[in-house]
Structure formats: structure tokens, C-alpha cells
Design a protein around this motif. Structure first.
Motif, PDB file in Angstrom:
ATOM      1  N   LEU A 179       0.834  -1.201   0.000  1.00 64.32           N
ATOM      2  CA  LEU A 179       0.000   0.000   0.000  1.00 64.32           C
ATOM      3  C   LEU A 179       0.871   1.254   0.000  1.00 64.32           C
ATOM      4  N   GLN A 180       1.923   1.247   0.811  1.00 68.67           N
ATOM      5  CA  GLN A 180       2.831   2.390   0.850  1.00 68.67           C
ATOM      6  C   GLN A 180       3.526   2.580  -0.494  1.00 68.67           C
ATOM      7  N   VAL A 181       3.945   1.498  -1.110  1.00 67.41           N
ATOM      8  CA  VAL A 181       4.595   1.576  -2.425  1.00 67.41           C
ATOM      9  C   VAL A 181       3.663   2.221  -3.445  1.00 67.41           C
ATOM     10  N   ILE A 182       2.422   1.757  -3.491  1.00 69.44           N
ATOM     11  CA  ILE A 182       1.463   2.247  -4.489  1.00 69.44           C
ATOM     12  C   ILE A 182       1.141   3.724  -4.265  1.00 69.44           C
ATOM     13  N   ILE A 183       0.834   4.090  -3.026  1.00 73.08           N
ATOM     14  CA  ILE A 183       0.446   5.476  -2.738  1.00 73.08           C
ATOM     15  C   ILE A 183       1.595   6.436  -3.018  1.00 73.08           C
ATOM     16  N   LEU A 184       2.787   6.134  -2.516  1.00 73.55           N
ATOM     17  CA  LEU A 184       3.925   7.033  -2.699  1.00 73.55           C
ATOM     18  C   LEU A 184       4.308   7.164  -4.169  1.00 73.55           C
ATOM     19  N   ALA A 185       4.245   6.079  -4.911  1.00 70.12           N
ATOM     20  CA  ALA A 185       4.616   6.125  -6.327  1.00 70.12           C
ATOM     21  C   ALA A 185       3.637   6.986  -7.119  1.00 70.12           C
ATOM     22  N   ILE A 186       2.353   6.822  -6.856  1.00 69.90           N
ATOM     23  CA  ILE A 186       1.352   7.609  -7.575  1.00 69.90           C
ATOM     24  C   ILE A 186       1.433   9.079  -7.187  1.00 69.90           C
ATOM     25  N   VAL A 187       1.610   9.348  -5.897  1.00 71.18           N
ATOM     26  CA  VAL A 187       1.734  10.740  -5.433  1.00 71.18           C
ATOM     27  C   VAL A 187       2.942  11.413  -6.078  1.00 71.18           C
ATOM     28  N   GLN A 188       4.079  10.729  -6.096  1.00 71.74           N
ATOM     29  CA  GLN A 188       5.285  11.295  -6.711  1.00 71.74           C
ATOM     30  C   GLN A 188       5.078  11.532  -8.199  1.00 71.74           C
ATOM     31  N   GLY A 189       4.503  10.559  -8.893  1.00 77.24           N
ATOM     32  CA  GLY A 189       4.304  10.701 -10.329  1.00 77.24           C
ATOM     33  C   GLY A 189       3.409  11.871 -10.689  1.00 77.24           C
ATOM     34  N   LEU A 235      11.463   6.288  -7.500  1.00 73.65           N
ATOM     35  CA  LEU A 235      10.362   7.189  -7.857  1.00 73.65           C
ATOM     36  C   LEU A 235      10.825   8.248  -8.848  1.00 73.65           C
ATOM     37  N   HIS A 236      12.013   8.787  -8.633  1.00 76.41           N
ATOM     38  CA  HIS A 236      12.529   9.794  -9.561  1.00 76.41           C
ATOM     39  C   HIS A 236      12.850   9.179 -10.930  1.00 76.41           C
ATOM     40  N   LEU A 237      13.328   7.958 -10.933  1.00 77.11           N
ATOM     41  CA  LEU A 237      13.591   7.295 -12.210  1.00 77.11           C
ATOM     42  C   LEU A 237      12.307   7.090 -13.000  1.00 77.11           C
ATOM     43  N   GLY A 238      11.228   6.772 -12.304  1.00 80.63           N
ATOM     44  CA  GLY A 238       9.945   6.619 -12.978  1.00 80.63           C
ATOM     45  C   GLY A 238       9.478   7.913 -13.607  1.00 80.63           C
ATOM     46  N   SER A 239       9.595   9.020 -12.861  1.00 84.90           N
ATOM     47  CA  SER A 239       9.211  10.327 -13.399  1.00 84.90           C
ATOM     48  C   SER A 239      10.076  10.703 -14.595  1.00 84.90           C
ATOM     49  N   LEU A 240      11.373  10.410 -14.500  1.00 83.49           N
ATOM     50  CA  LEU A 240      12.288  10.710 -15.605  1.00 83.49           C
ATOM     51  C   LEU A 240      11.916   9.908 -16.847  1.00 83.49           C
ATOM     52  N   ALA A 241      11.625   8.625 -16.670  1.00 79.66           N
ATOM     53  CA  ALA A 241      11.245   7.788 -17.810  1.00 79.66           C
ATOM     54  C   ALA A 241       9.995   8.327 -18.487  1.00 79.66           C
ATOM     55  N   ALA A 242       9.041   8.815 -17.693  1.00 80.71           N
ATOM     56  CA  ALA A 242       7.783   9.324 -18.245  1.00 80.71           C
ATOM     57  C   ALA A 242       8.012  10.528 -19.148  1.00 80.71           C
ATOM     58  N   LEU A 277       7.625   1.755 -12.141  1.00 81.26           N
ATOM     59  CA  LEU A 277       6.510   1.570 -13.063  1.00 81.26           C
ATOM     60  C   LEU A 277       5.327   2.459 -12.712  1.00 81.26           C
ATOM     61  N   LEU A 278       4.911   2.441 -11.451  1.00 81.40           N
ATOM     62  CA  LEU A 278       3.743   3.218 -11.040  1.00 81.40           C
ATOM     63  C   LEU A 278       3.993   4.719 -11.116  1.00 81.40           C
ATOM     64  N   SER A 279       5.175   5.134 -10.688  1.00 77.46           N
ATOM     65  CA  SER A 279       5.524   6.548 -10.785  1.00 77.46           C
ATOM     66  C   SER A 279       5.574   6.991 -12.241  1.00 77.46           C
ATOM     67  N   GLY A 280       6.149   6.155 -13.096  1.00 77.86           N
ATOM     68  CA  GLY A 280       6.252   6.494 -14.508  1.00 77.86           C
ATOM     69  C   GLY A 280       4.900   6.600 -15.192  1.00 77.86           C
TER      70      GLY A 280
END
Length: 265
Positions: free
Chosen positions: A4-14, A47-54, A224-227
Motif C-alpha cells: 500500500l505504501q509503495v502504491i500510494i507514494l509512487a502515484i503521489v510522486q508521479g 520514484l525519480h527514475l519513474g518520473s524521468l522515464a515518463a 513503473l507506477l511513478s512512470g
């Protein structure tokens, strides 16, 4: 950490990395509301890598053209629109790089409190609202002058003050200089690429030195989720910004800032 923490934080960061609402404020607010343990440096890097990939995937065609024209400009010394934009991104990144090196200690200690973040949310949010309401520009990214690029770059350096929002302050500066909403957002997103690369590099160096154990499953899920959330955020923000404007984000920032002040004062 749990899923749950992984999903919430990744989506919030993205989502908050590119919306003008401050990712730092949200990443502080989430553990306050949930009482979760710190997610650790490794997950921050993910999380930052996901945003960068996006942002790289979304602007891939522009980035290929910019890179080719930039390399060509080194030998021909002639600048077409893509080469100018590539140089603009480089020039606009210099101020934040210098400011980060000069004030890193102060930012990480003195200014990292929730109260200062709330002040940044409210103050710079109102400035964004004023810029959007007052300056109805129609200039495109290709019409920027070098002075405009430097001023937007200096504004980006101000985003080191927590709660400011990197995307928010660069869009504010661009709007005040007469760019359209879409042009302001597009240049802000392109400017984010070298900044996120630098952030990942610094965090990655700290991670290697710390020897922190890595949960690769959580890391990959975070990327993945952040991206995905960041990609959708960029797409829909650019699609609807002309119609919705900045005022909904201004209201949200002020309300969030007041909420943080209510909790921490």
C-alpha cells in the motif's frame, strides 16, 4: 514498507512531480497522515527514475530532434529551432545546479520543516494565480529570447525552497514573460529532465555510499507506477491547461498550505 505504501507514494510522486502543487509538500504530508516509516533512499531514487522515464518517453520525438540539432550546432554554429530549444534547456538548468551546490546544507536542514513548506505553497501559489490571471501571453517556446530562458532558469533555482514547486515556479516565470499556458508548461517539463537526472545522480551516489539494502520488487513497482502516473499527468495537463488554467491548482495549494499550518503550528 508494504505494498500500500509503495502504491500510494509512487502515484503521489508521479502526479505531483509535474503538476504545479509541490511534490515535497505531498511526500511530507503522506507519512504525517499515515504514520508510515520512512521509505528509504533507494525507493526515492526509484520514484525519480519513474518520473524521468515518463517525461523522456512523452517528449521522445522532440528530444531526438533537439539532440540531433544540438550536436549539429556544435560544428556548424548555426541554430535552428530545435537547437535553440536544446541550448535553452541547458542554460535554464545552470542556475538551479549552482544554487543547489551553494545552499544544499541550508535547504536540507533549516528550510525542510512543514511550516516553511506551507509558506512556500501559499506564497508561490498566489504568485502563480496572479501570473495566470494577469498575463495572457500568446508567445510560443520558439519565440523565447535568451534573457527569458535565463530568468526562467533563475526562477527554477528558487524551487529549492521547499513547497515552491519546480514546475509551478517555472510556469509562473514563463507566464509573466508572456508565454502561453501550453508553452510555459511544455518548457517547464523539458527543463525537468536535466534536474531529475542530477537529482537521481546525487541520490544514487548517496545510496551507494550508504550501503542501504534494496528491495528490487518494490523498486521496480515504484518505477513503473511513478512512470505511468507521471506520463498520464503530463498528457492530461497539456491537453486541458488552456481550458482549466492555473486557478484550480492555486486554490488547492492554498488549502493544502493552510492545512499544514493547522497541523504543525
Amino acid at each position: 514498507m508494504d505494498w500500500l505504501q509503495v502504491i500510494i507514494l509512487a502515484i503521489v510522486q508521479g502526479l505531483t512531480e509535474f503538476l504545479p502543487i509541490s511534490s515535497s509538500a505531498h511526500l511530507i504530508l503522506v507519512p504525517v497522515l499515515t504514520d508510515w516509516p520512512d521509505q528509504g533512499l533507494a525507493f526515492d531514487v526509484a520514484l525519480h527514475l519513474g518520473s524521468l522515464a515518463a517525461v523522456l518517453i512523452y517528449f521522445r520525438a522532440d528530444l531526438i530532434n533537439m539532440t540531433q540539432s544540438w550536436v549539429r550546432s556544435l560544428t556548424t554554429r548555426q541554430l535552428d529551432a530545435d537547437a535553440r530549444l536544446a541550448w535553452a534547456v541547458i542554460l535554464g538548468t545552470i542556475p538551479v545546479g549552482l544554487a543547489g551546490l551553494a545552499f544544499k546544507g541550508t535547504i536540507e536542514t533549516v528550510l525542510r520543516s512543514p511550516v516553511w513548506i506551507a509558506v512556500g505553497l501559499i506564497g508561490f501559489g498566489l504568485l502563480l494565480g496572479w501570473a495566470d490571471w494577469r498575463h495572457k501571453g500568446e508567445r510560443e517556446v520558439s519565440e523565447m529570447r535568451w534573457k527569458d530562458v535565463l530568468l526562467i532558469g533563475i526562477a527554477q533555482a528558487i524551487a529549492l525552497f521547499p513547497g515552491t514547486s519546480r514546475s509551478g515556479i517555472t510556469m509562473t516565470a514563463a507566464l509573466m514573460l508572456g508565454l502561453s499556458r501550453e508553452a510555459a508548461a511544455r518548457f517547464s517539463f523539458l527543463l525537468s529532465i536535466p534536474v531529475i537526472v542530477l537529482a537521481c545522480g546525487l541520490e544514487g551516489k548517496d545510496l551507494i555510499q550508504s550501503g542501504e539494502p534494496v528491495n528490487w520488487t518494490f523498486m521496480l513497482a515504484g518505477i513503473l507506477l511513478s512512470g505511468v502516473s507521471a506520463y498520464l499527468c503530463i498528457h492530461y495537463f497539456l491537453a486541458f491547461i488552456k481550458r482549466i488554467g492555473m486557478q484550480p491548482f492555486v486554490i488547492y495549494r492554498v488549502v493544502l498550505g493552510l492545512f499544514l499550518l493547522w497541523i504543525f503550528l
